[in-house]
Design a protein around this motif. Structure first.
Motif, PDB file in Angstrom:
ATOM      1  N   TRP A  89       0.876  -0.746   0.092  1.00 43.38           N
ATOM      2  CA  TRP A  89      -0.067   0.484   0.218  1.00 43.38           C
ATOM      3  C   TRP A  89       1.036   1.173  -0.119  1.00 43.38           C
ATOM      4  O   TRP A  89       0.468   1.872  -1.088  1.00 43.38           O
ATOM      5  N   GLY A  90       1.979   0.754   0.435  1.00 41.18           N
ATOM      6  CA  GLY A  90       3.158   2.143   0.775  1.00 41.18           C
ATOM      7  C   GLY A  90       3.307   2.784  -0.627  1.00 41.18           C
ATOM      8  O   GLY A  90       3.807   4.121  -1.155  1.00 41.18           O
ATOM      9  N   ARG A  91       3.918   1.480  -1.202  1.00 41.37           N
ATOM     10  CA  ARG A  91       4.944   1.494  -1.848  1.00 41.37           C
ATOM     11  C   ARG A  91       4.049   1.623  -2.882  1.00 41.37           C
ATOM     12  O   ARG A  91       4.608   3.021  -4.533  1.00 41.37           O
ATOM     13  N   LYS A  92       2.821   1.699  -3.286  1.00 38.75           N
ATOM     14  CA  LYS A  92       1.505   1.736  -4.582  1.00 38.75           C
ATOM     15  C   LYS A  92       1.575   3.691  -4.468  1.00 38.75           C
ATOM     16  O   LYS A  92       1.579   4.087  -5.347  1.00 38.75           O
ATOM     17  N   ILE A  93       1.574   3.927  -2.631  1.00 45.31           N
ATOM     18  CA  ILE A  93       1.075   5.475  -3.093  1.00 45.31           C
ATOM     19  C   ILE A  93       2.532   6.250  -3.464  1.00 45.31           C
ATOM     20  O   ILE A  93       2.314   7.395  -3.942  1.00 45.31           O
ATOM     21  N   ALA A  94       3.550   5.723  -2.693  1.00 42.50           N
ATOM     22  CA  ALA A  94       4.836   6.177  -3.658  1.00 42.50           C
ATOM     23  C   ALA A  94       5.060   6.003  -5.037  1.00 42.50           C
ATOM     24  O   ALA A  94       5.504   7.235  -5.729  1.00 42.50           O
ATOM     25  N   LYS A  95       4.449   5.226  -5.160  1.00 46.98           N
ATOM     26  CA  LYS A  95       4.386   5.489  -6.916  1.00 46.98           C
ATOM     27  C   LYS A  95       3.727   6.431  -7.740  1.00 46.98           C
ATOM     28  O   LYS A  95       4.467   6.834  -8.488  1.00 46.98           O
ATOM     29  N   ARG A  96       2.787   6.499  -7.170  1.00 45.96           N
ATOM     30  CA  ARG A  96       1.744   7.103  -7.553  1.00 45.96           C
ATOM     31  C   ARG A  96       2.409   8.823  -7.363  1.00 45.96           C
ATOM     32  O   ARG A  96       1.808   9.766  -7.741  1.00 45.96           O
ATOM     33  N   GLU A  97       2.811   9.013  -6.595  1.00 43.77           N
ATOM     34  CA  GLU A  97       3.477  10.236  -5.786  1.00 43.77           C
ATOM     35  C   GLU A  97       4.200  10.787  -6.845  1.00 43.77           C
ATOM     36  O   GLU A  97       4.480  12.045  -7.400  1.00 43.77           O
ATOM     37  N   ALA A  98       4.933   9.897  -6.876  1.00 48.84           N
ATOM     38  CA  ALA A  98       6.575  10.230  -7.878  1.00 48.84           C
ATOM     39  C   ALA A  98       6.105  10.669  -8.850  1.00 48.84           C
ATOM     40  O   ALA A  98       6.627  11.154  -9.926  1.00 48.84           O
ATOM     41  N   LYS A  99       4.804   9.966  -9.738  1.00 43.67           N
ATOM     42  CA  LYS A  99       4.191   9.264 -11.088  1.00 43.67           C
ATOM     43  C   LYS A  99       3.951  10.690 -10.725  1.00 43.67           C
ATOM     44  O   LYS A  99       4.086  11.921 -12.574  1.00 43.67           O
ATOM     45  N   ALA A 100       3.041  11.859 -10.266  1.00 47.72           N
ATOM     46  CA  ALA A 100       2.669  12.633 -10.698  1.00 47.72           C
ATOM     47  C   ALA A 100       3.767  14.049 -10.077  1.00 47.72           C
ATOM     48  O   ALA A 100       2.985  15.048 -10.713  1.00 47.72           O
ATOM     49  N   ASN A 101       4.873  13.646  -9.722  1.00 49.24           N
ATOM     50  CA  ASN A 101       5.668  14.882  -9.677  1.00 49.24           C
ATOM     51  C   ASN A 101       6.770  15.001 -10.875  1.00 49.24           C
ATOM     52  O   ASN A 101       7.643  15.732 -11.135  1.00 49.24           O
ATOM     53  N   LEU A 102       6.549  14.037 -12.399  1.00 49.06           N
ATOM     54  CA  LEU A 102       7.464  13.775 -13.431  1.00 49.06           C
ATOM     55  C   LEU A 102       7.578  15.310 -14.030  1.00 49.06           C
ATOM     56  O   LEU A 102       6.411  15.463 -14.241  1.00 49.06           O
ATOM     57  N   THR A 103       8.648  15.344 -14.856  1.00 45.77           N
ATOM     58  CA  THR A 103       8.377  16.646 -15.686  1.00 45.77           C
ATOM     59  C   THR A 103       7.744  16.501 -17.118  1.00 45.77           C
ATOM     60  O   THR A 103       7.725  14.874 -17.230  1.00 45.77           O
ATOM     61  N   ASP A 104       7.502  17.135 -17.820  1.00 43.47           N
ATOM     62  CA  ASP A 104       7.073  16.249 -19.434  1.00 43.47           C
ATOM     63  C   ASP A 104       8.300  15.692 -19.673  1.00 43.47           C
ATOM     64  O   ASP A 104       7.561  15.077 -20.374  1.00 43.47           O
ATOM     65  N   PHE A 105       9.055  15.904 -20.224  1.00 46.60           N
ATOM     66  CA  PHE A 105      10.365  15.232 -20.183  1.00 46.60           C
ATOM     67  C   PHE A 105      10.239  13.904 -20.282  1.00 46.60           C
ATOM     68  O   PHE A 105      10.182  12.820 -20.768  1.00 46.60           O
ATOM     69  N   GLU A 106      10.367  13.956 -18.698  1.00 49.07           N
ATOM     70  CA  GLU A 106       9.959  12.392 -17.957  1.00 49.07           C
ATOM     71  C   GLU A 106       9.193  11.558 -18.649  1.00 49.07           C
ATOM     72  O   GLU A 106       9.164  10.566 -18.451  1.00 49.07           O
TER      73      GLU A 106
END
Length: 134
Positions: A89-106
């Motif tokens: 559950w925690g890894r899923k939340i962290a993955k979602r936050e990381a994806k939301a913080n990506l730049t356009d190029f990433e």
């Protein structure tokens, strides 16, 4: 498997709505059938509606309306925050936050990698499918 996540003193919960979204809190006391008094070592104790809480599997052993020092010590001994961040559950939340913080190029790089990976998988699958027919 029976239900094991009960509202009880010491139950760790995740706030699912509002300004504290995504924070873990500990239930210190139950006010009534709709609200609980929640606490966290770095924040003030407050009343939160159960609709804004999601109960986790983690529970610490604290008395009712425990002081901050007791709460902090119990959380450190149980290592709840680290255990939660290592859970699926925690890894899923962290993955979602990381994806939301990506730049356009990433985001573009991830899309290209996904397309490339899918093409390789499709090619290998079609080759195996063709070999199975012969």
């Amino acid at each position: 498997m029976p239900f094991t996540r009960y509202v009880e003193i010491g139950r760790v919960a995740l706030i699912n709505y509002g300004p504290e979204y995504g924070k873990l809190v500990v239930i210190s006391d139950v006010v009534d059938q709709n609200r609980a008094l929640v606490d966290r070592p770095d924040e003030i104790r407050r009343v939160v509606n159960f609709k804004r809480l999601v109960l986790t599997d983690f529970k610490i052993d604290i008395p009712r309306l425990a002081k901050k020092s007791v709460l902090t010590k119990a959380l450190e001994e149980a290592d709840v925050f680290a255990k939660f961040s290592n859970s699926s559950w925690g890894r899923k939340i962290a993955k979602r936050e990381a994806k939301a913080n990506l730049t356009d190029f990433e985001r573009h790089t991830a899309l290209v990698a996904k397309v490339t990976r899918s093409k390789k998988v499709r090619t290998a699958f079609n080759a195996l499918k063709k070999a199975a027919k012969n």
